[in-house]
Design a protein around this motif. Structure first.
Motif, PDB file in Angstrom:
ATOM      1  N   ARG A 251     -18.186  31.292  48.611  1.00 25.59           N
ATOM      2  CA  ARG A 251     -18.153  29.850  48.852  1.00 25.59           C
ATOM      3  C   ARG A 251     -17.378  29.120  47.745  1.00 25.59           C
ATOM      4  O   ARG A 251     -16.624  28.176  48.015  1.00 25.59           O
ATOM      5  CB  ARG A 251     -19.578  29.304  48.973  1.00 25.59           C
ATOM      6  CG  ARG A 251     -20.295  29.741  50.251  1.00 25.59           C
ATOM      7  CD  ARG A 251     -21.572  28.946  50.478  1.00 25.59           C
ATOM      8  NE  ARG A 251     -22.582  29.256  49.474  1.00 25.59           N
ATOM      9  CZ  ARG A 251     -23.458  30.253  49.583  1.00 25.59           C
ATOM     10  NH1 ARG A 251     -23.426  31.053  50.655  1.00 25.59           N
ATOM     11  NH2 ARG A 251     -24.359  30.462  48.651  1.00 25.59           N
ATOM     12  N   GLN A 255     -13.940  27.109  48.356  1.00 23.88           N
ATOM     13  CA  GLN A 255     -13.934  25.688  47.981  1.00 23.88           C
ATOM     14  C   GLN A 255     -12.718  25.378  47.104  1.00 23.88           C
ATOM     15  O   GLN A 255     -12.056  24.349  47.279  1.00 23.88           O
ATOM     16  CB  GLN A 255     -15.218  25.343  47.226  1.00 23.88           C
ATOM     17  CG  GLN A 255     -15.284  23.891  46.756  1.00 23.88           C
ATOM     18  CD  GLN A 255     -16.548  23.599  45.966  1.00 23.88           C
ATOM     19  OE1 GLN A 255     -17.461  24.414  45.929  1.00 23.88           O
ATOM     20  NE2 GLN A 255     -16.582  22.443  45.330  1.00 23.88           N
ATOM     21  N   HIS A 256     -12.421  26.281  46.159  1.00 28.04           N
ATOM     22  CA  HIS A 256     -11.265  26.061  45.288  1.00 28.04           C
ATOM     23  C   HIS A 256      -9.950  26.196  46.049  1.00 28.04           C
ATOM     24  O   HIS A 256      -8.946  25.565  45.695  1.00 28.04           O
ATOM     25  CB  HIS A 256     -11.296  27.040  44.111  1.00 28.04           C
ATOM     26  CG  HIS A 256     -12.218  26.619  43.006  1.00 28.04           C
ATOM     27  ND1 HIS A 256     -11.917  25.598  42.137  1.00 28.04           N
ATOM     28  CD2 HIS A 256     -13.441  27.079  42.647  1.00 28.04           C
ATOM     29  CE1 HIS A 256     -12.914  25.444  41.281  1.00 28.04           C
ATOM     30  NE2 HIS A 256     -13.857  26.332  41.564  1.00 28.04           N
ATOM     31  N   THR A 259      -9.508  22.831  47.555  1.00 28.19           N
ATOM     32  CA  THR A 259      -9.476  21.697  46.628  1.00 28.19           C
ATOM     33  C   THR A 259      -8.502  21.968  45.498  1.00 28.19           C
ATOM     34  O   THR A 259      -8.731  22.867  44.678  1.00 28.19           O
ATOM     35  CB  THR A 259     -10.873  21.446  46.015  1.00 28.19           C
ATOM     36  OG1 THR A 259     -11.832  21.328  47.082  1.00 28.19           O
ATOM     37  CG2 THR A 259     -10.879  20.182  45.179  1.00 28.19           C
TER      38      THR A 259
END
Length: 299
Positions: A251, A255-256, A259
């Protein structure tokens, strides 16, 4: 070492003569071979390994060879460092012990000190001329400290200018080893000192190693120091391809991916890279606000 009690004995057999010598509080077997003599686990080895400083000094004053070796080329200094007996190590070094003695396995006293986590012994050895780094074919004190989580030993080695990116083919870099062993504090020390976050083992980066472990803290730390989440190894796999499905690490990586890094983070990485590893320690001396100094130092 073999204790014989209070009586001296002499044993004959083959080409070897084994002589039992009564030496004050010490009784031991001295093996004299046809080609010469060598001490295997002499009283000096025993005193050093047990931290018996008075006995050690007594034996040295009686003429015992400070660089006596066992059949495996282990010296009393190896024993003292493995036992974290700093006073004994100092006494041996002052008496002329070889700080760079190497066993048949390539192990040095410094390696033993780092394996034990004895920063005091490591510092002492370096002061007496121990080499912080040998050829890659020898066991590496830096890799040993990193793999076992002995960050204080890493501090000592870094202060003495060790190459923190030393790449040993079968191990990789110290940072890679620390990631494999999940040693957060060592990872932090290495990154803070300027270790290359992209150098791992062959094409595997430290992030590839961390992705296979459960620590999101380490993954976040590597990314914060500029790890490339899209780096591919020899099998063309990215770190996210190696994680356990539906795990917290997966996760974090996803997420990185979605983003982008913040401008602040990119600026910090750029400035630290421009300053260079050898000058990172000078950041506190720069005419910058304390807040900015702390930011550049990840404080």
């Amino acid at each position: 070492m073999t204790f014989l009690g209070n009586q001296s004995q002499r044993i004959h057999g083959g080409q070897n003569t084994v002589v039992g010598i009564d030496f004050g509080h010490w009784n031991y077997l001295e093996i004299i071979q046809s080609s010469g003599s060598w001490a295997d686990r002499s009283p000096l080895h025993e005193a050093a390994s047990q931290g018996r400083l008075l006995a050690l000094r007594t034996l040295l004053s009686q003429g015992y060879n400070v660089n006596a070796v066992t059949i495996d080329h282990v010296t009393p200094l190896h024993e003292a460092c493995l036992g974290d007996h700093v006073a004994c190590a100092r006494t041996l070094l002052e008496a002329g012990a070889n700080a760079n003695a190497i066993t048949i396995d390539g192990v040095t006293p410094l390696f033993n000190a780092c394996s034990q986590g004895s920063a005091s012994c490591a510092e002492l050895l370096l002061e007496y001329g121990a080499k912080a780094q040998l050829e890659s074919c020898f066991p590496s004190p830096t890799h040993e400290a990193a793999s076992k989580g002995h960050h204080e030993c890493l501090n000592v080695l870094i202060a003495w200018g060790v190459d923190i990116d030393q790449d040993i083919p079968h191990l990789g870099t110290p940072l890679y080893v620390a990631c494999m062993s999940q040693q957060f504090h060592c990872i932090w020390k290495l990154l803070y000192a300027g270790a290359d976050v992209h150098k791992g083992k062959y094409w595997d980066t430290p992030l590839h190693a961390a992705a296979q472990q459960p620590s999101t803290e380490i993954v976040n730390l590597l990314i914060e120091f500029g790890a490339d989440i899209n780096a591919k190894n020899t099998e063309l796999l990215r770190p996210v391809d190696l994680v356990t499905s539906n795990s917290a690490v997966e996760r974090i990586l996803l997420q990185h991916e979605a983003t982008p890094s913040s401008l602040c983070q990119l600026c910090r990485l750029c400035i630290r890279n421009y300053i260079g590893r050898q000058r990172l320690h000078l950041i506190p001396q720069m005419q910058l606000p304390t807040l900015l100094q702390n930011f550049l130092q990840y404080r």
